[in-house]
Design a protein around this motif. Sequence first.
Motif, PDB file in Angstrom:
ATOM      1  N   ILE A  80       1.021  -1.453  -0.197  1.00  0.00           N
ATOM      2  CA  ILE A  80       0.229   0.470  -0.208  1.00  0.00           C
ATOM      3  C   ILE A  80       1.139   1.474   0.001  1.00  0.00           C
ATOM      4  CG2 ILE A  80      -1.746   1.231   1.243  1.00  0.00           C
ATOM      5  CD1 ILE A  80      -3.116  -1.342   2.324  1.00  0.00           C
ATOM      6  N   VAL A  81       1.937   1.157   0.739  1.00  0.00           N
ATOM      7  CA  VAL A  81       2.748   2.013   0.915  1.00  0.00           C
ATOM      8  C   VAL A  81       3.348   2.416  -0.321  1.00  0.00           C
ATOM      9  CG1 VAL A  81       4.908   2.720   1.498  1.00  0.00           C
ATOM     10  CG2 VAL A  81       3.615   2.066   3.638  1.00  0.00           C
ATOM     11  N   GLN A  82       3.892   1.193  -1.068  1.00  0.00           N
ATOM     12  CA  GLN A  82       4.842   1.286  -2.382  1.00  0.00           C
ATOM     13  C   GLN A  82       3.134   2.730  -3.232  1.00  0.00           C
ATOM     14  OE1 GLN A  82       5.817  -2.828  -2.711  1.00  0.00           O
ATOM     15  NE2 GLN A  82       8.337  -1.518  -3.030  1.00  0.00           N
ATOM     16  N   LEU A  83       2.485   1.681  -3.515  1.00  0.00           N
ATOM     17  CA  LEU A  83       1.007   2.090  -4.371  1.00  0.00           C
ATOM     18  C   LEU A  83       0.915   3.479  -4.246  1.00  0.00           C
ATOM     19  CD1 LEU A  83      -1.541  -0.899  -4.061  1.00  0.00           C
ATOM     20  CD2 LEU A  83       0.077  -0.111  -6.197  1.00  0.00           C
ATOM     21  N   GLY A 113     -10.904   2.010  -3.432  1.00  0.00           N
ATOM     22  CA  GLY A 113     -11.414   0.980  -4.727  1.00  0.00           C
ATOM     23  C   GLY A 113      -9.947   0.927  -5.680  1.00  0.00           C
ATOM     24  N   GLU A 114      -9.119   1.949  -5.797  1.00  0.00           N
ATOM     25  CA  GLU A 114      -8.272   1.968  -6.545  1.00  0.00           C
ATOM     26  C   GLU A 114      -7.092   0.714  -5.627  1.00  0.00           C
ATOM     27  OE1 GLU A 114      -7.175   6.024  -8.415  1.00  0.00           O
ATOM     28  OE2 GLU A 114      -7.924   6.220  -6.679  1.00  0.00           O
ATOM     29  N   LEU A 115      -7.419   1.115  -4.289  1.00  0.00           N
ATOM     30  CA  LEU A 115      -5.907   0.662  -4.288  1.00  0.00           C
ATOM     31  C   LEU A 115      -6.026  -1.233  -3.965  1.00  0.00           C
ATOM     32  CD1 LEU A 115      -5.340   2.574  -1.052  1.00  0.00           C
ATOM     33  CD2 LEU A 115      -3.915   1.864  -2.838  1.00  0.00           C
ATOM     34  N   VAL A 116      -7.980  -1.629  -3.304  1.00  0.00           N
ATOM     35  CA  VAL A 116      -8.516  -3.134  -3.971  1.00  0.00           C
ATOM     36  C   VAL A 116      -7.866  -3.205  -5.563  1.00  0.00           C
ATOM     37  CG1 VAL A 116     -10.274  -3.447  -3.830  1.00  0.00           C
ATOM     38  CG2 VAL A 116     -10.229  -2.262  -2.200  1.00  0.00           C
ATOM     39  N   SER A 117      -8.622  -2.553  -6.418  1.00  0.00           N
ATOM     40  CA  SER A 117      -8.614  -3.167  -7.694  1.00  0.00           C
ATOM     41  C   SER A 117      -7.203  -3.570  -7.749  1.00  0.00           C
ATOM     42  CB  SER A 117      -8.921  -1.860  -8.510  1.00  0.00           C
ATOM     43  OG  SER A 117      -8.475  -2.249  -9.727  1.00  0.00           O
ATOM     44  N   GLY A 128       0.509   7.478  11.415  1.00  0.00           N
ATOM     45  CA  GLY A 128       0.801   8.946  10.401  1.00  0.00           C
ATOM     46  C   GLY A 128       1.192   7.994   9.364  1.00  0.00           C
ATOM     47  N   VAL A 129       1.360   6.982   8.931  1.00  0.00           N
ATOM     48  CA  VAL A 129       2.081   6.557   7.582  1.00  0.00           C
ATOM     49  C   VAL A 129       1.128   7.504   6.926  1.00  0.00           C
ATOM     50  CG1 VAL A 129       3.133   4.889   5.931  1.00  0.00           C
ATOM     51  CG2 VAL A 129       3.266   4.609   8.372  1.00  0.00           C
ATOM     52  N   VAL A 130      -0.435   7.155   6.605  1.00  0.00           N
ATOM     53  CA  VAL A 130      -1.414   7.809   5.501  1.00  0.00           C
ATOM     54  C   VAL A 130      -1.974   8.193   6.049  1.00  0.00           C
ATOM     55  CG1 VAL A 130      -0.673   5.476   3.842  1.00  0.00           C
ATOM     56  CG2 VAL A 130      -2.157   5.897   5.550  1.00  0.00           C
TER      57      VAL A 130
END
Length: 112
Positions: free
Chosen positions: A22-25, A34-38, A58-60
């Motif tokens: 997720i961090v990389q994305l 939704g974009e992350l899910v996809s 606190g990362v995101v």
Amino acid sequence: MARPPATLDVFTAIGHPRRRQIVQLLATGDKAVGELVSELAASQSTVSEHLAHLRAAGVVSGHPRGRERLYHLEKAPLQQVSAWIDHLDAFWDERIDKLRHVLDDLQGEEPR
């Protein structure tokens, strides 16, 4: 997955492979759940739970965009990771230099 603790450090938060994905994305730009899910081919609930852990550390953080929420990376917690890695790099550079000098001495050469 368990509910994130009230206090969670950045190292624990990024310790999970899916959260690192997720961090990389998010490093490529803000994204909605939704974009992350996809992109992760994961369930919405799984992604949301991982985001909750990353938010707790606190990362995101997220901000609303219409009916969805966009998530983005926060720089400060990731700078802690960078500083830790820099410290390790300096440690290993020093150790390798010492080893190089010992090996040069054993071979009877001048140190580089």
